[in-house]
Each structure stands twice: as structure tokens, then as C-alpha cells.
Motif scaffolding. Structure first.
Motif, mmCIF file in Angstrom:
data_model
loop_
_atom_site.group_PDB
_atom_site.id
_atom_site.type_symbol
_atom_site.label_atom_id
_atom_site.label_comp_id
_atom_site.label_asym_id
_atom_site.label_seq_id
_atom_site.Cartn_x
_atom_site.Cartn_y
_atom_site.Cartn_z
ATOM 1 N N UNK A 130 0.830 -1.201 0.000
ATOM 2 C CA UNK A 130 0.000 0.000 0.000
ATOM 3 C C UNK A 130 0.867 1.255 0.000
ATOM 4 N N UNK A 131 1.952 1.236 0.772
ATOM 5 C CA UNK A 131 2.864 2.390 0.775
ATOM 6 C C UNK A 131 3.450 2.620 -0.616
ATOM 7 N N UNK A 150 -1.541 -3.908 -7.356
ATOM 8 C CA UNK A 150 -2.958 -3.710 -7.615
ATOM 9 C C UNK A 150 -3.799 -4.729 -6.845
ATOM 10 N N UNK A 151 -3.312 -5.962 -6.775
ATOM 11 C CA UNK A 151 -4.024 -7.008 -6.032
ATOM 12 C C UNK A 151 -4.079 -6.659 -4.540
ATOM 13 N N UNK A 159 -7.206 -4.753 0.123
ATOM 14 C CA UNK A 159 -7.400 -3.805 1.212
ATOM 15 C C UNK A 159 -8.714 -3.043 1.066
ATOM 16 N N UNK A 160 -9.084 -2.702 -0.165
ATOM 17 C CA UNK A 160 -10.350 -2.008 -0.382
ATOM 18 C C UNK A 160 -11.530 -2.904 -0.006
ATOM 19 N N UNK A 161 -11.457 -4.187 -0.361
ATOM 20 C CA UNK A 161 -12.522 -5.122 0.002
ATOM 21 C C UNK A 161 -12.626 -5.254 1.517
ATOM 22 N N UNK A 162 -11.475 -5.323 2.186
ATOM 23 C CA UNK A 162 -11.480 -5.427 3.646
ATOM 24 C C UNK A 162 -12.091 -4.178 4.268
ATOM 25 N N UNK A 202 -16.736 -1.466 6.881
ATOM 26 C CA UNK A 202 -17.711 -0.384 6.817
ATOM 27 C C UNK A 202 -19.125 -0.948 6.856
ATOM 28 N N UNK A 203 -19.385 -2.015 6.094
ATOM 29 C CA UNK A 203 -20.718 -2.609 6.063
ATOM 30 C C UNK A 203 -21.088 -3.219 7.409
ATOM 31 N N UNK A 204 -20.144 -3.756 8.127
ATOM 32 C CA UNK A 204 -20.468 -4.399 9.400
ATOM 33 C C UNK A 204 -20.824 -3.378 10.477
ATOM 34 N N UNK A 205 -20.390 -2.120 10.330
ATOM 35 C CA UNK A 205 -20.699 -1.105 11.330
ATOM 36 C C UNK A 205 -21.956 -0.310 11.008
#
Length: 109
Positions: A60-61, A76-77, A82-85, A90-93
Motif C-alpha cells: 500500500x505504501x 494492484x491485487x 485492502x479495499x474489500x477489507x 464499513x458494512x459491518x458497522x
């Protein structure tokens, strides 16, 4: 340990502990061995996960330094993962939405 070493350990255990206490001692030792193995596997899994997280952080850095443009497939992978995580967190909160104010719950008429 080889076959002969196990036989010698068994014979010494039989002489020292006797035939009554030897099965109990074997079960106790086997429980200890299973406990140690499970703890070792747990530590191994935690270390592996920490290394994976560290690798994702480093990727990511690198991606941020390249301003998320022209990334290698590996970077990119990592960014996608990280975006999916982040989306799953976000959805769980999010709280489930209640009934809107202008809608009335269905009532029997």
C-alpha cells in the motif's frame, strides 16, 4: 525417534511406573503433546497473518508513492484486497435502517 528407541522408552516406563499407571501416563503425555502442537500451530498462523498484513501494508505504501497509477499486478491485487477489507468493515458497522418515517407498518384492517 525410531522403533527401537520407542520400545526402550516403553520398557523403562513399564518398569518405573508399573502396568497400572503406564496407560494413564501415556494419555497424559499425549494430551501435553496435543496441547503443545495446537499452541505451535496457533502461533504459526498468527505469525503468518502478521507477515501477510505487513506485506499488504508495504504494498500500500508503494502504491501511494506511485499515486495509485500504473501499478504492478501485485500492488494492484494488494490495493484491491485492502479495499474489500475496508468495505466489509464499513458494512459491518452500518446499522440496519429502520422503517422510514412516512411509512406505516402493515396493520390488519
Amino acid at each position: 525417534m525410531g522403533m527401537w528407541e520407542l520400545v526402550i522408552v516403553f520398557i523403562v516406563g513399564l518398569v518405573v511406573l508399573g502396568p497400572e499407571r503406564l496407560p494413564v501416563a501415556i494419555r497424559t503425555v499425549m494430551r501435553w503433546v496435543k496441547t503443545v502442537k495446537s499452541m505451535a500451530n496457533s502461533v504459526k498462523a498468527e505469525v503468518s497473518e502478521e507477515l501477510r498484513i505487513h506485506e499488504l501494508h508495504e504494498n500500500l505504501k508503494k502504491a501511494e508513492q506511485q499515486e495509485l497509477k500504473d501499478l504492478s499486478p501485485e500492488l494492484q491485487q494488494s490495493v484491491d484486497e485492502l479495499q474489500k477489507a475496508a468495505q466489509s468493515v464499513t458494512h459491518s458497522y452500518k446499522t440496519p435502517s429502520s422503517t422510514p418515517a412516512n411509512e406505516q407498518p402493515d396493520e390488519k384492517k
